[in-house]
Design a protein around this motif. Structure first.
Motif, PDB file in Angstrom:
ATOM      1  N   MET A   1       0.829  -1.172   0.000  1.00 49.51           N
ATOM      2  CA  MET A   1       0.000   0.000   0.000  1.00 49.51           C
ATOM      3  C   MET A   1       0.883   1.247   0.000  1.00 49.51           C
ATOM      4  O   MET A   1       1.834   1.344   0.760  1.00 49.51           O
ATOM      5  CB  MET A   1      -0.906  -0.017   1.229  1.00 49.51           C
ATOM      6  N   ILE A   2       0.559   2.188  -0.849  1.00 51.74           N
ATOM      7  CA  ILE A   2       1.347   3.412  -0.966  1.00 51.74           C
ATOM      8  C   ILE A   2       0.941   4.408   0.121  1.00 51.74           C
ATOM      9  O   ILE A   2      -0.225   4.490   0.492  1.00 51.74           O
ATOM     10  CB  ILE A   2       1.200   4.039  -2.377  1.00 51.74           C
ATOM     11  N   ASP A   3       1.936   5.118   0.634  1.00 57.79           N
ATOM     12  CA  ASP A   3       1.720   6.129   1.656  1.00 57.79           C
ATOM     13  C   ASP A   3       2.484   7.376   1.229  1.00 57.79           C
ATOM     14  O   ASP A   3       3.427   7.291   0.437  1.00 57.79           O
ATOM     15  CB  ASP A   3       2.228   5.599   3.003  1.00 57.79           C
ATOM     16  N   PHE A   4       2.094   8.521   1.752  1.00 59.87           N
ATOM     17  CA  PHE A   4       2.707   9.786   1.363  1.00 59.87           C
ATOM     18  C   PHE A   4       3.196  10.545   2.602  1.00 59.87           C
ATOM     19  O   PHE A   4       2.710  11.633   2.910  1.00 59.87           O
ATOM     20  CB  PHE A   4       1.699  10.626   0.562  1.00 59.87           C
ATOM     21  N   PRO A   5       4.189   9.973   3.315  1.00 57.93           N
ATOM     22  CA  PRO A   5       4.653  10.608   4.552  1.00 57.93           C
ATOM     23  C   PRO A   5       5.556  11.822   4.322  1.00 57.93           C
ATOM     24  O   PRO A   5       5.734  12.641   5.201  1.00 57.93           O
ATOM     25  CB  PRO A   5       5.427   9.488   5.241  1.00 57.93           C
ATOM     26  N   ASN A   6       6.126  11.918   3.141  1.00 58.58           N
ATOM     27  CA  ASN A   6       7.060  12.994   2.815  1.00 58.58           C
ATOM     28  C   ASN A   6       6.271  14.185   2.261  1.00 58.58           C
ATOM     29  O   ASN A   6       5.659  14.090   1.201  1.00 58.58           O
ATOM     30  CB  ASN A   6       8.068  12.479   1.783  1.00 58.58           C
ATOM     31  N   TYR A   7       6.292  15.295   2.958  1.00 60.90           N
ATOM     32  CA  TYR A   7       5.538  16.469   2.524  1.00 60.90           C
ATOM     33  C   TYR A   7       6.297  17.322   1.513  1.00 60.90           C
ATOM     34  O   TYR A   7       5.811  18.369   1.107  1.00 60.90           O
ATOM     35  CB  TYR A   7       5.120  17.303   3.741  1.00 60.90           C
ATOM     36  N   SER A   8       7.466  16.857   1.094  1.00 57.80           N
ATOM     37  CA  SER A   8       8.220  17.583   0.079  1.00 57.80           C
ATOM     38  C   SER A   8       7.483  17.549  -1.239  1.00 57.80           C
ATOM     39  O   SER A   8       6.861  16.553  -1.605  1.00 57.80           O
ATOM     40  CB  SER A   8       9.602  16.965  -0.116  1.00 57.80           C
ATOM     41  N   ARG A   9       7.535  18.646  -1.937  1.00 53.57           N
ATOM     42  CA  ARG A   9       7.006  18.734  -3.290  1.00 53.57           C
ATOM     43  C   ARG A   9       7.771  19.833  -3.980  1.00 53.57           C
ATOM     44  O   ARG A   9       8.382  20.690  -3.339  1.00 53.57           O
ATOM     45  CB  ARG A   9       5.495  18.958  -3.296  1.00 53.57           C
ATOM     46  N   SER A  10       7.806  19.800  -5.286  1.00 54.22           N
ATOM     47  CA  SER A  10       8.516  20.818  -6.044  1.00 54.22           C
ATOM     48  C   SER A  10       7.798  21.040  -7.366  1.00 54.22           C
ATOM     49  O   SER A  10       7.077  20.170  -7.849  1.00 54.22           O
ATOM     50  CB  SER A  10       9.968  20.410  -6.283  1.00 54.22           C
TER      51      SER A  10
END
Length: 86
Positions: free
Chosen positions: A1-10
């Motif tokens: 299952m995919i998770d998105f714990p990293n709030y980094s975006r560019s």
């Protein structure tokens, strides 16, 4: 299952999209949400790098939920989210 714990975006100027990352155990996948999709989910978004990043931040839960539905483990390294996905 995919998770998105990293709030980094560019913002990727060459792709006209915001890039963010998801993790499935040790597997990292890149996701790109294009300007058209961001404008669809937030029509008032300013057409600038900061405007698109702000739109991403304001709609992160929806975007990550949509990304999770598109994700297929091990099928590829990156995924594109387009206006039709929302």
């Amino acid at each position: 299952m995919i998770d998105f714990p990293n709030y980094s975006r560019s913002y990727d100027r060459t792709r006209h999209a915001v890039r963010f990352w998801g993790h499935d155990s040790a597997i990292e996948a890149s996701f790109f949400i294009d300007e058209g999709a961001l404008k669809r989910i937030q029509p008032s978004a300013h057409s600038s790098e900061s405007g698109f990043l702000d739109a991403f931040d304001a709609n992160r839960d929806l975007i990550c939920a949509t990304a999770a539905r598109k994700y297929v483990r091990g099928s590829r390294g990156s995924y594109d989210l387009l206006a039709g996905d929302f």
